[in-house]
Design an enzyme around this catalytic site. Structure first.
Site, PDB file in Angstrom:
ATOM      1  N   LYS A  13       0.839  -1.218   0.000  1.00 19.44           N
ATOM      2  CA  LYS A  13       0.000   0.000   0.000  1.00 19.44           C
ATOM      3  C   LYS A  13       0.866   1.257   0.000  1.00 19.44           C
ATOM      4  O   LYS A  13       0.605   2.204  -0.720  1.00 19.44           O
ATOM      5  CB  LYS A  13      -0.916   0.043   1.236  1.00 19.44           C
ATOM      6  CG  LYS A  13      -1.941  -1.059   1.302  1.00 19.44           C
ATOM      7  CD  LYS A  13      -2.954  -0.800   2.399  1.00 19.44           C
ATOM      8  CE  LYS A  13      -2.378  -0.816   3.809  1.00 19.44           C
ATOM      9  NZ  LYS A  13      -1.910  -2.143   4.248  1.00 19.44           N
ATOM     10  N   ARG A  88      -9.437   1.383   8.095  1.00 17.19           N
ATOM     11  CA  ARG A  88      -9.161  -0.044   8.268  1.00 17.19           C
ATOM     12  C   ARG A  88     -10.393  -0.787   8.765  1.00 17.19           C
ATOM     13  O   ARG A  88     -10.373  -2.014   8.837  1.00 17.19           O
ATOM     14  CB  ARG A  88      -8.026  -0.229   9.282  1.00 17.19           C
ATOM     15  CG  ARG A  88      -6.647  -0.457   8.648  1.00 17.19           C
ATOM     16  CD  ARG A  88      -5.703  -0.720   9.768  1.00 17.19           C
ATOM     17  NE  ARG A  88      -4.422  -1.266   9.475  1.00 17.19           N
ATOM     18  CZ  ARG A  88      -3.354  -0.608   9.071  1.00 17.19           C
ATOM     19  NH1 ARG A  88      -3.435   0.659   8.787  1.00 17.19           N
ATOM     20  NH2 ARG A  88      -2.189  -1.204   8.955  1.00 17.19           N
ATOM     21  N   ARG A 127      10.987  -6.994   4.522  1.00 16.58           N
ATOM     22  CA  ARG A 127      10.815  -5.542   4.396  1.00 16.58           C
ATOM     23  C   ARG A 127      11.789  -4.803   5.310  1.00 16.58           C
ATOM     24  O   ARG A 127      11.996  -5.178   6.457  1.00 16.58           O
ATOM     25  CB  ARG A 127       9.371  -5.169   4.763  1.00 16.58           C
ATOM     26  CG  ARG A 127       9.110  -3.674   4.748  1.00 16.58           C
ATOM     27  CD  ARG A 127       7.659  -3.363   4.569  1.00 16.58           C
ATOM     28  NE  ARG A 127       6.859  -3.537   5.769  1.00 16.58           N
ATOM     29  CZ  ARG A 127       5.565  -3.263   5.824  1.00 16.58           C
ATOM     30  NH1 ARG A 127       4.929  -2.821   4.769  1.00 16.58           N
ATOM     31  NH2 ARG A 127       4.898  -3.441   6.950  1.00 16.58           N
ATOM     32  N   ARG A 162      10.997  -2.789  11.138  1.00 14.31           N
ATOM     33  CA  ARG A 162      10.043  -2.255  12.120  1.00 14.31           C
ATOM     34  C   ARG A 162       9.750  -3.302  13.180  1.00 14.31           C
ATOM     35  O   ARG A 162       9.649  -4.485  12.862  1.00 14.31           O
ATOM     36  CB  ARG A 162       8.734  -1.898  11.408  1.00 14.31           C
ATOM     37  CG  ARG A 162       8.717  -0.498  10.865  1.00 14.31           C
ATOM     38  CD  ARG A 162       7.555  -0.257   9.936  1.00 14.31           C
ATOM     39  NE  ARG A 162       6.281  -0.791  10.391  1.00 14.31           N
ATOM     40  CZ  ARG A 162       5.148  -0.685   9.686  1.00 14.31           C
ATOM     41  NH1 ARG A 162       5.131  -0.062   8.532  1.00 14.31           N
ATOM     42  NH2 ARG A 162       4.020  -1.192  10.141  1.00 14.31           N
ATOM     43  N   ARG A 173      -1.427  -9.131  13.279  1.00 12.71           N
ATOM     44  CA  ARG A 173      -1.948  -8.064  12.414  1.00 12.71           C
ATOM     45  C   ARG A 173      -2.795  -8.654  11.287  1.00 12.71           C
ATOM     46  O   ARG A 173      -3.819  -8.087  10.911  1.00 12.71           O
ATOM     47  CB  ARG A 173      -0.795  -7.233  11.827  1.00 12.71           C
ATOM     48  CG  ARG A 173      -0.144  -6.317  12.861  1.00 12.71           C
ATOM     49  CD  ARG A 173       1.202  -5.812  12.407  1.00 12.71           C
ATOM     50  NE  ARG A 173       1.124  -4.862  11.309  1.00 12.71           N
ATOM     51  CZ  ARG A 173       2.165  -4.546  10.539  1.00 12.71           C
ATOM     52  NH1 ARG A 173       3.342  -5.106  10.747  1.00 12.71           N
ATOM     53  NH2 ARG A 173       2.023  -3.680   9.579  1.00 12.71           N
TER      54      ARG A 173
HETATM   55  P1  AMP Z   1       0.846   0.555   8.992  1.00 14.63           P
HETATM   56  O1  AMP Z   1       2.060   1.400   8.895  1.00 14.63           O
HETATM   57  O2  AMP Z   1      -0.291   1.055   8.101  1.00 14.63           O
HETATM   58  O3  AMP Z   1       1.103  -0.914   8.798  1.00 14.63           O
HETATM   59  O4  AMP Z   1       0.287   0.724  10.485  1.00 14.63           O
HETATM   60  C1  AMP Z   1       1.053   0.343  11.601  1.00 14.63           C
HETATM   61  C2  AMP Z   1       0.158   0.197  12.820  1.00 14.63           C
HETATM   62  O5  AMP Z   1      -0.486   1.448  13.110  1.00 14.63           O
HETATM   63  C3  AMP Z   1      -0.984  -0.804  12.676  1.00 14.63           C
HETATM   64  O6  AMP Z   1      -0.564  -2.129  12.931  1.00 14.63           O
HETATM   65  C4  AMP Z   1      -1.954  -0.278  13.737  1.00 14.63           C
HETATM   66  O7  AMP Z   1      -1.507  -0.609  15.046  1.00 14.63           O
HETATM   67  C5  AMP Z   1      -1.805   1.227  13.591  1.00 14.63           C
HETATM   68  N1  AMP Z   1      -2.753   1.766  12.576  1.00 14.63           N
HETATM   69  C6  AMP Z   1      -2.430   2.353  11.385  1.00 14.63           C
HETATM   70  N2  AMP Z   1      -3.531   2.757  10.746  1.00 14.63           N
HETATM   71  C7  AMP Z   1      -4.594   2.406  11.522  1.00 14.63           C
HETATM   72  C8  AMP Z   1      -6.003   2.547  11.405  1.00 14.63           C
HETATM   73  N3  AMP Z   1      -6.574   3.116  10.324  1.00 14.63           N
HETATM   74  N4  AMP Z   1      -6.772   2.086  12.416  1.00 14.63           N
HETATM   75  C9  AMP Z   1      -6.219   1.532  13.515  1.00 14.63           C
HETATM   76  N5  AMP Z   1      -4.910   1.351  13.693  1.00 14.63           N
HETATM   77  C10 AMP Z   1      -4.097   1.788  12.714  1.00 14.63           C
END
Ligand code: AMP
Length: 219
Positions: A13, A88, A127, A162, A173
């Site tokens: 994404k 999400r 990654r 990360r 996740r």
């Molecule tokens: P990402 O970088 O998009 O993979 O997001 C990393 C983490 O941030 C996720 O595993 C969630 O803990 C939190 N997170 C990011 N976006 C959202 C969202 N829209 N709703 C809830 N938690 C989020």
């Protein structure tokens, strides 16, 4: 134009969204990046967010909508944005519609990147991200390796994995993704804006190729 990027963690994404940002000249907003900045800079809210992120859990909708909503009011994204990682949940999607409708906007297209779980786990374990948060470039040791081992091509800082990309957290996740994604995908399907891309069908298709096709279509 408002575009939302859907898909499990690790489906690209961020990479596809970044290419669309350049190709379409529309700013990308990543909810994950917003939260990582809070974790670094804000002791109170950041600590709360970190507890969820560390465990691979979703940050509660109310807080997500408040913080992403705040970002969406800024001038550079008021008239269009590529939303990466938000919404999400179907509830977040409804809240996003409410936010956009204040300025008579709506989500124009939802891009859903679809990939089998085992492939997601494989991709995430490979990654790496730039440790410099102002850069944040994303690499994959198989598809998009850095020129120099462990060093960001763009800014020369070191690359890291990360914390929430470790295998156990990724599995959690993914579980959560499957609990919430069906309703979210159906929400956009019912609005007639869903565009699903099956990444697994052609294993060699790269995020760049996906982005190139999308840019042509969306232009
Ligand atoms: P990402 O970088 O998009 O993979 O997001 C990393 C983490 O941030 C996720 O595993 C969630 O803990 C939190 N997170 C990011 N976006 C959202 C969202 N829209 N709703 C809830 N938690 C989020």
């Amino acid at each position: 134009m408002f575009i939302v990027m859907l898909g499990a963690p690790g489906t690209g994404k961020g990479t596809v969204g970044g290419s669309l940002e350049q190709g379409l000249n529309i700013k990308r907003i990543s909810s994950g990046d917003i939260f990582r900045t809070y974790v670094k800079k804000d002791k109170e809210i950041g600590k709360k967010i970190e507890e969820y992120m560390k465990k691979g859990l979703l940050v509660p909708d109310e807080l997500v909508v408040e913080l992403v909503g705040k970002r969406l009011q800024e001038d550079d994204v008021k008239n269009g944005a590529i939303l990466d990682g938000f919404p999400r949940t179907a509830n977040q999607a409804k809240e996003l519609d409410k936010l956009l409708s204040k300025n008579n906007y709506k989500v124009d297209v939802a891009i859903n990147l679809s990939l089998a779980d085992d492939e997601v786990i494989k991709r995430i374990s490979r990654r790496r991200c730039c440790s410099n948060k102002d850069c944040g470039e994303i690499y994959n040791l198989d598809f998009k390796p850095p020129i120099k081992d462990g060093i960001c091509d763009k800014c020369g800082n070191s690359l890291i994995q990360r914390d929430d990309d470790k295998e156990e957290t990724v599995k959690r996740r993914l579980e959560i993704y499957h609990e919430t994604s069906e309703e979210l995908i159906n929400y956009y399907k019912n609005q007639g804006v869903l565009n699903t891309i099956e990444l697994g069908k052609d294993k060699s298709i790269t995020s760049n190729e996906v982005a190139k096709e999308l840019i042509e279509k969306l232009k």
